[in-house]
Design a protein around this motif. Structure first.
Motif, short mmCIF file in Angstrom:
data_model
loop_
_atom_site.label_atom_id
_atom_site.label_comp_id
_atom_site.label_asym_id
_atom_site.label_seq_id
_atom_site.Cartn_x
_atom_site.Cartn_y
_atom_site.Cartn_z
N SER A 154 -18.33 77.19 40.85
CA SER A 154 -18.12 78.35 41.70
C SER A 154 -19.06 79.49 41.36
O SER A 154 -18.77 80.32 40.51
CB SER A 154 -16.66 78.80 41.58
OG SER A 154 -16.46 79.93 42.35
N ASN A 155 -20.21 79.55 42.04
CA ASN A 155 -21.17 80.64 41.81
C ASN A 155 -20.62 81.98 42.24
O ASN A 155 -20.86 83.00 41.60
CB ASN A 155 -22.47 80.37 42.56
CG ASN A 155 -23.24 79.23 41.96
OD1 ASN A 155 -23.09 78.94 40.78
ND2 ASN A 155 -24.04 78.56 42.77
N ASP A 195 -25.83 66.36 31.79
CA ASP A 195 -24.59 66.36 32.58
C ASP A 195 -23.60 67.43 32.09
O ASP A 195 -22.81 67.95 32.87
CB ASP A 195 -23.90 65.00 32.51
CG ASP A 195 -24.70 63.92 33.20
OD1 ASP A 195 -25.55 64.26 34.05
OD2 ASP A 195 -24.48 62.73 32.90
N GLU A 196 -23.63 67.72 30.79
CA GLU A 196 -22.71 68.70 30.21
C GLU A 196 -23.17 70.14 30.42
O GLU A 196 -22.39 71.07 30.36
CB GLU A 196 -22.57 68.48 28.70
CG GLU A 196 -21.92 67.19 28.32
CD GLU A 196 -21.97 66.98 26.82
OE1 GLU A 196 -20.88 66.77 26.26
OE2 GLU A 196 -23.07 67.03 26.24
N GLY A 197 -24.47 70.33 30.59
CA GLY A 197 -25.03 71.67 30.67
C GLY A 197 -25.57 72.07 29.32
O GLY A 197 -26.45 71.42 28.77
N GLY A 198 -25.03 73.12 28.74
CA GLY A 198 -25.50 73.58 27.44
C GLY A 198 -24.49 74.52 26.81
O GLY A 198 -23.38 74.69 27.30
N TYR A 199 -24.92 75.14 25.72
CA TYR A 199 -24.06 75.99 24.92
C TYR A 199 -24.45 77.46 25.05
O TYR A 199 -25.63 77.78 25.17
CB TYR A 199 -24.18 75.62 23.44
CG TYR A 199 -23.84 74.21 23.10
CD1 TYR A 199 -22.52 73.81 22.90
CD2 TYR A 199 -24.84 73.25 22.94
CE1 TYR A 199 -22.20 72.51 22.56
CE2 TYR A 199 -24.52 71.94 22.59
CZ TYR A 199 -23.21 71.58 22.41
OH TYR A 199 -22.90 70.29 22.07
N LYS A 224 -18.14 75.60 23.76
CA LYS A 224 -18.13 74.22 24.24
C LYS A 224 -19.20 74.13 25.32
O LYS A 224 -19.54 75.14 25.94
CB LYS A 224 -16.76 73.88 24.81
CG LYS A 224 -15.69 73.81 23.74
CD LYS A 224 -14.36 73.45 24.35
CE LYS A 224 -13.31 73.40 23.26
NZ LYS A 224 -11.96 73.16 23.78
N PRO A 225 -19.75 72.94 25.57
CA PRO A 225 -20.77 72.83 26.62
C PRO A 225 -20.22 73.26 27.98
O PRO A 225 -19.04 73.04 28.28
CB PRO A 225 -21.11 71.34 26.64
CG PRO A 225 -20.67 70.81 25.32
CD PRO A 225 -19.51 71.66 24.90
N HIS A 226 -21.09 73.87 28.78
CA HIS A 226 -20.70 74.33 30.11
C HIS A 226 -21.89 74.15 31.06
O HIS A 226 -23.02 74.47 30.68
CB HIS A 226 -20.30 75.81 30.05
CG HIS A 226 -19.57 76.28 31.26
ND1 HIS A 226 -20.22 76.62 32.43
CD2 HIS A 226 -18.25 76.46 31.49
CE1 HIS A 226 -19.32 77.01 33.33
NE2 HIS A 226 -18.12 76.92 32.77
N PRO A 227 -21.65 73.66 32.28
CA PRO A 227 -22.76 73.46 33.22
C PRO A 227 -23.49 74.75 33.59
O PRO A 227 -24.68 74.72 33.87
CB PRO A 227 -22.07 72.87 34.47
CG PRO A 227 -20.78 72.34 34.00
CD PRO A 227 -20.38 73.16 32.81
N ARG A 228 -22.83 75.89 33.57
CA ARG A 228 -23.44 77.16 33.95
C ARG A 228 -23.70 78.06 32.73
O ARG A 228 -23.59 79.27 32.79
CB ARG A 228 -22.53 77.88 34.95
CG ARG A 228 -22.21 77.09 36.19
CD ARG A 228 -23.34 77.02 37.17
NE ARG A 228 -23.58 78.37 37.67
CZ ARG A 228 -24.71 78.76 38.19
NH1 ARG A 228 -25.70 77.94 38.32
NH2 ARG A 228 -24.86 79.99 38.61
N HIS A 288 -13.12 85.01 29.48
CA HIS A 288 -12.88 85.19 30.92
C HIS A 288 -13.88 84.35 31.73
O HIS A 288 -13.50 83.67 32.68
CB HIS A 288 -12.99 86.67 31.29
CG HIS A 288 -12.88 86.93 32.75
ND1 HIS A 288 -11.70 86.78 33.44
CD2 HIS A 288 -13.81 87.29 33.65
CE1 HIS A 288 -11.90 87.06 34.70
NE2 HIS A 288 -13.17 87.37 34.86
N LEU A 289 -15.16 84.40 31.38
CA LEU A 289 -16.18 83.67 32.13
C LEU A 289 -16.00 82.16 32.02
O LEU A 289 -16.20 81.43 32.98
CB LEU A 289 -17.57 84.08 31.66
CG LEU A 289 -17.97 85.51 32.00
CD1 LEU A 289 -19.28 85.88 31.33
CD2 LEU A 289 -18.06 85.71 33.51
N PHE A 290 -15.63 81.68 30.84
CA PHE A 290 -15.46 80.24 30.66
C PHE A 290 -14.21 79.71 31.37
O PHE A 290 -14.09 78.52 31.59
CB PHE A 290 -15.42 79.88 29.18
CG PHE A 290 -16.78 79.65 28.59
CD1 PHE A 290 -17.39 78.41 28.63
CD2 PHE A 290 -17.46 80.70 27.99
CE1 PHE A 290 -18.65 78.21 28.11
CE2 PHE A 290 -18.72 80.51 27.46
CZ PHE A 290 -19.32 79.26 27.51
N SER A 291 -13.30 80.60 31.73
CA SER A 291 -12.09 80.16 32.42
C SER A 291 -12.34 79.92 33.91
O SER A 291 -11.51 79.34 34.59
CB SER A 291 -10.97 81.20 32.25
OG SER A 291 -11.29 82.37 32.98
#
Length: 130
Positions: free
Chosen positions: A117-118, A21-25, A70-74, A109-112
């Motif tokens: 939103s692909n 559910d969190e995605g990954g690192y 931090k974990p991110h879905p993308r 920038h990318l994590f913000s």
């Protein structure tokens, strides 16, 4: 945005495996040679432990610094965008110096950007490669 920034020996005290559910690192590895490697994984402690064991066995360059987001879905998409931003756009363009700090700036920038939103990630890819 960075969950861990430090020596590889101490990260298991801070970082746990990510669930689906969190995605990954997104992980940055700085080698003793100064080279930087970028990877995406849900299991950073296991991956980096395996990396260290393998390089010690084959006399490779050791790790001096590890940064774990931090974990991110993308996380896989962000990893690819960061890796692509390190490569010159054409053969005639000189390669820019890649530093941990420059990658951290692009990653911030990318994590913000909102995870779902692909199209925003695609637009960000164009923006960070300039």
């Amino acid at each position: 945005m960075w969950l861990y920034d430090g020596r590889p020996e101490e990260m298991e005290l801070v970082v746990r495996d990510a669930n689906s559910d969190e995605g990954g690192y997104v992980v940055l590895l700085q080698l003793a040679s100064g080279a930087i490697r970028i990877l995406g994984t849900r299991y950073p402690v296991k991956y980096i432990g395996s990396w260290r064991t393998s390089t010690q066995r084959h006399d490779g360059s050791g790790l001096t610094r590890v940064l774990i987001s931090k974990p991110h879905p993308r996380y896989e998409k962000i990893k690819r965008l960061l890796a692509n931003s390190m490569v010159p756009a054409s053969e005639n363009e000189p390669a820019c110096e890649v530093t941990v700090e420059s990658i951290m700036s692009k990653a911030a920038h990318l994590f913000s950007i909102a995870p779902a939103s692909n199209s925003n990630l695609a637009a960000a890819s164009t923006q960070i490669s300039k």
